[in-house]
Design a protein around this motif. Sequence first.
Motif, PDB file in Angstrom:
ATOM      1  N   MET A   1       0.832  -1.190   0.000  1.00  0.00           N
ATOM      2  CA  MET A   1       0.000   0.000   0.000  1.00  0.00           C
ATOM      3  C   MET A   1       0.873   1.249   0.000  1.00  0.00           C
ATOM      4  O   MET A   1       0.554   2.221  -0.681  1.00  0.00           O
ATOM      5  N   ILE A   2       1.943   1.198   0.758  1.00  0.00           N
ATOM      6  CA  ILE A   2       2.849   2.351   0.798  1.00  0.00           C
ATOM      7  C   ILE A   2       3.462   2.588  -0.579  1.00  0.00           C
ATOM      8  O   ILE A   2       3.500   3.733  -1.059  1.00  0.00           O
ATOM      9  N   ALA A   3       3.909   1.521  -1.215  1.00  0.00           N
ATOM     10  CA  ALA A   3       4.505   1.654  -2.545  1.00  0.00           C
ATOM     11  C   ALA A   3       3.484   2.154  -3.563  1.00  0.00           C
ATOM     12  O   ALA A   3       3.821   2.941  -4.455  1.00  0.00           O
ATOM     13  N   ASP A   4       2.232   1.740  -3.421  1.00  0.00           N
ATOM     14  CA  ASP A   4       1.181   2.173  -4.333  1.00  0.00           C
ATOM     15  C   ASP A   4       0.926   3.672  -4.187  1.00  0.00           C
ATOM     16  O   ASP A   4       0.793   4.384  -5.184  1.00  0.00           O
ATOM     17  N   VAL A   5       0.870   4.150  -2.967  1.00  0.00           N
ATOM     18  CA  VAL A   5       0.654   5.583  -2.742  1.00  0.00           C
ATOM     19  C   VAL A   5       1.836   6.386  -3.279  1.00  0.00           C
ATOM     20  O   VAL A   5       1.654   7.430  -3.910  1.00  0.00           O
ATOM     21  N   ILE A   6       3.058   5.884  -3.068  1.00  0.00           N
ATOM     22  CA  ILE A   6       4.237   6.578  -3.578  1.00  0.00           C
ATOM     23  C   ILE A   6       4.229   6.616  -5.106  1.00  0.00           C
ATOM     24  O   ILE A   6       4.478   7.667  -5.712  1.00  0.00           O
ATOM     25  N   ALA A   7       3.920   5.498  -5.742  1.00  0.00           N
ATOM     26  CA  ALA A   7       3.900   5.448  -7.209  1.00  0.00           C
ATOM     27  C   ALA A   7       2.825   6.361  -7.781  1.00  0.00           C
ATOM     28  O   ALA A   7       3.058   7.074  -8.771  1.00  0.00           O
ATOM     29  N   ASN A   8       1.652   6.366  -7.174  1.00  0.00           N
ATOM     30  CA  ASN A   8       0.575   7.212  -7.688  1.00  0.00           C
ATOM     31  C   ASN A   8       0.840   8.691  -7.413  1.00  0.00           C
ATOM     32  O   ASN A   8       0.468   9.544  -8.224  1.00  0.00           O
ATOM     33  N   THR A   9       1.488   9.007  -6.300  1.00  0.00           N
ATOM     34  CA  THR A   9       1.869  10.391  -6.030  1.00  0.00           C
ATOM     35  C   THR A   9       2.904  10.855  -7.051  1.00  0.00           C
ATOM     36  O   THR A   9       2.845  11.995  -7.526  1.00  0.00           O
ATOM     37  N   TYR A  10       3.836   9.987  -7.396  1.00  0.00           N
ATOM     38  CA  TYR A  10       4.819  10.302  -8.432  1.00  0.00           C
ATOM     39  C   TYR A  10       4.121  10.579  -9.766  1.00  0.00           C
ATOM     40  O   TYR A  10       4.446  11.533 -10.461  1.00  0.00           O
TER      41      TYR A  10
END
Length: 51
Positions: A1-10
Amino acid sequence: MIADVIANTYALVVLKIAAFGVAVPLQATFLGFILGSIPFIWPRKAVTLAT
């Protein structure tokens, strides 16, 4: 979930993909809920003292 939020924020901030404008705040809120509920869902083991 953390990686998903980081990728989508990018994708939203750096790549300027407007479709993530609504998803990122919702995902970040859900991530906060998950991280905040971890202590209640996954409690620490009780420490017992030997006498």
